[in-house]
Design a protein around this motif. Structure first.
Motif, PDB file in Angstrom:
ATOM      1  N   GLU A  95       0.822  -1.214   0.000  1.00 39.60           N
ATOM      2  CA  GLU A  95       0.000   0.000   0.000  1.00 39.60           C
ATOM      3  C   GLU A  95       0.855   1.263   0.000  1.00 39.60           C
ATOM      4  OE1 GLU A  95      -2.852   2.214  -0.742  1.00 39.60           O
ATOM      5  OE2 GLU A  95      -3.066   0.053  -0.972  1.00 39.60           O
ATOM      6  N   ARG A  98       2.005   1.843  -3.523  1.00 41.21           N
ATOM      7  CA  ARG A  98       0.896   2.261  -4.401  1.00 41.21           C
ATOM      8  C   ARG A  98       0.558   3.723  -4.183  1.00 41.21           C
ATOM      9  NH1 ARG A  98      -0.579  -2.791  -4.800  1.00 41.21           N
ATOM     10  NH2 ARG A  98      -1.198  -3.013  -2.641  1.00 41.21           N
ATOM     11  N   ARG A 102       1.069   6.723  -6.972  1.00 43.79           N
ATOM     12  CA  ARG A 102      -0.067   7.553  -7.404  1.00 43.79           C
ATOM     13  C   ARG A 102       0.262   9.041  -7.288  1.00 43.79           C
ATOM     14  NH1 ARG A 102      -3.820   4.093  -4.449  1.00 43.79           N
ATOM     15  NH2 ARG A 102      -3.728   5.588  -2.737  1.00 43.79           N
TER      16      ARG A 102
END
Ligand code: HEM
Length: 437
Positions: A95, A98, A102
């Motif tokens: 996570e 990610r 982003r």
């Protein structure tokens, strides 16, 4: 072969164990394993407590990097990278990765890259001034050094804009130059490099005090907000990401450009083709991404250089759970070495693989046959975030310099050896003789 996961096979390989970490010539060893055993080889590595598979098969590369990427974390050697880069996008997982990806990715999209083309063009024009001086004096040019400083300048200006001067000391010395001066990537280098994080933090704090938001990479990262919770990235990560971009953006691009010029010196007919198409560029008016698209020979030469000498020559991954890789069953914990060097020279996918033939990358050329036989920027969700940036920078440098100069290797210059460490680099500085075209 031995039966493994769910009755699937294990790849063939030598019976004697091997510790890749201790090998002087890892690339040579992988080449021999390929010749003796093929493109999926299992090597016993008792010191790791799990086997290592050396893989250079496009369908398996696709499975590991793309279709089942969630089953594979970064692998052997990542601890060493973490000492240098901290917990930024290059080394993090799950996570955290990610979220960071982003937030960083928009800074490398087409519109953002357009904003960096002016400084890339200025760097190429400054390089041309240096080449002109060498052409006039007849002295040979230390290409490796010039390219290293020029690519460092580009990534630092993209990151810090006009504040780059503020990061220099009172005598005007740029502390980040150690990245170019110091070839070693050992613990000592990591300690010196990490210390630059406090300079970055001072700059971040100053920008906040002055309420300034310039549109450089640092500015874009400071402004980035997570689309889920709307929060910015914590300062510690912001600094790690900046340091990551310096290293990731500099050494790879420098190696790729150095190899490209080395190949052009040996294949002057391609230099002339680039020169012909580069006449259309008007650097004084500014170069846009649309001006680069028609430069077919430039793009083909750069892609062929990245095939023959991929800076990232080895991607390491570790299997989290058991998986099926083609006819083989990979047990959890297995170290996977995706050998890009071997993949890019695999005779099943490339005609005359050792030959420099940029036309492979022409529309409909052989490079289009197998998408995963050419992956210099990796593939899947963790592919290089700076790919567009690097290709634009390289195209501008190559086209503008090829427009004005002929290059050749100094007489008697031996072929450079390969230094296959974090990146694949020539094992010594490359020199060129440059002449006005
Ligand atoms: C010719 C130049 C370049 C090459 C060959 C290259 C190659 C690569 C490769 C192979 C990876 C994946 C490594 C792995 O998965 O193990 C990667 C990741 C990355 N690259 Fe590049 N790179 C280049 C230029 C750049 C530039 C110019 C930047 C930024 C300024 C950059 C930033 C990054 C970052 C941040 C990652 C990590 C992405 C992630 O894990 O999500 N690279 N690069």
């Amino acid at each position: 072969m031995t039966a493994a996961v769910d009755g699937a096979l294990l790849p063939p390989g030598p019976s004697e164990p091997c510790d890749f970490d201790r090998l002087e010539d890892r690339l040579g060893c992988m080449r021999r394993l390929f010749e003796d055993w093929g493109d999926v080889v299992r090597v016993r590595s008792p010191q790791r407590g799990a086997d290592t598979w050396v893989i250079s098969r496009p369908d398996l590369v696709k499975r590991i990097l793309v279709s089942n990427h969630r089953n594979y974390t970064k692998g052997a050697g990542i601890e060493r990278v973490r000492v240098l880069l901290g917990n930024g996008i290059m080394t993090s997982e799950g996570e955290l990765w990610r979220r960071q990806r982003r937030m960083i990715q928009p800074a490398f999209q087409r519109g953002a890259i357009e904003g960096f083309l002016r400084l890339m063009t200025d760097a190429a024009l400054a390089a041309a001034d240096q080449w002109r001086a060498h052409a006039a004096s007849g002295r040979s040019l230390n290409l490796s050094r010039q390219v290293s400083l020029s690519t460092l300048d580009v990534v630092l200006r993209a990151l810090f804009g006009d504040d780059l001067e503020r990061l220099c000391d009172a005598a005007g010395a740029n502390p980040f130059e150690l990245v170019s001066e110091d070839r070693a990537r050992d613990l000592q280098f990591a300690v010196k490099f990490r210390a630059l994080g406090s300079r970055v933090m001072e700059l971040v704090e100053r920008r906040r005090r002055e309420d300034r938001h310039p549109p450089d990479l640092l500015g874009l990262l400071m402004q980035a907000r997570d689309r889920g919770d709307g929060r910015p990235m914590p300062d510690r990560l912001l600094v790690d990401e900046v340091l990551t971009l310096v290293v990731a953006g500099h050494e790879t691009t420098a190696a790729a450009l150095t190899w490209t010029w080395y190949l052009l010196a040996r294949h002057p007919q391609w230099l002339r083709r680039i020169r012909a198409e580069a006449q259309a560029l008007r650097p004084e008016r500014g170069i846009g991404l649309d001006d680069l698209r028609p430069l077919a020979a430039t793009g083909q030469v750069i892609r062929e250089a990245l095939r023959l000498y991929p800076p990232g020559w080895l991607y390491t991954r570790r299997a989290v759970a058991a998986d099926r890789l083609g006819e083989y069953g990979v047990p959890p914990g297995t170290d996977l070495f995706l050998c890009v060097w071997l993949l890019h020279r695999h005779p099943d996918y490339w005609d005359d693989p050792g030959a420099f033939r940029p036309e492979r990358f022409a529309d409909g050329g052989e490079a289009a046959r197998q998408r995963y036989a050419w992956i210099p920027f990796s593939a899947g969700p963790r592919h290089c975030v700076g790919e567009g940036f690097a290709l634009a920078e390289m195209s501008i440098q190559v086209a503008l310099l090829a427009r004005d100069f002929d290059v050749e290797l100094p007489p008697g210059e031996a072929e450079p050896g390969l230094e296959a460490d974090v990146n694949l680099r020539p094992d010594r500085d490359i020199h060129l003789r440059v002449r006005h075209a």
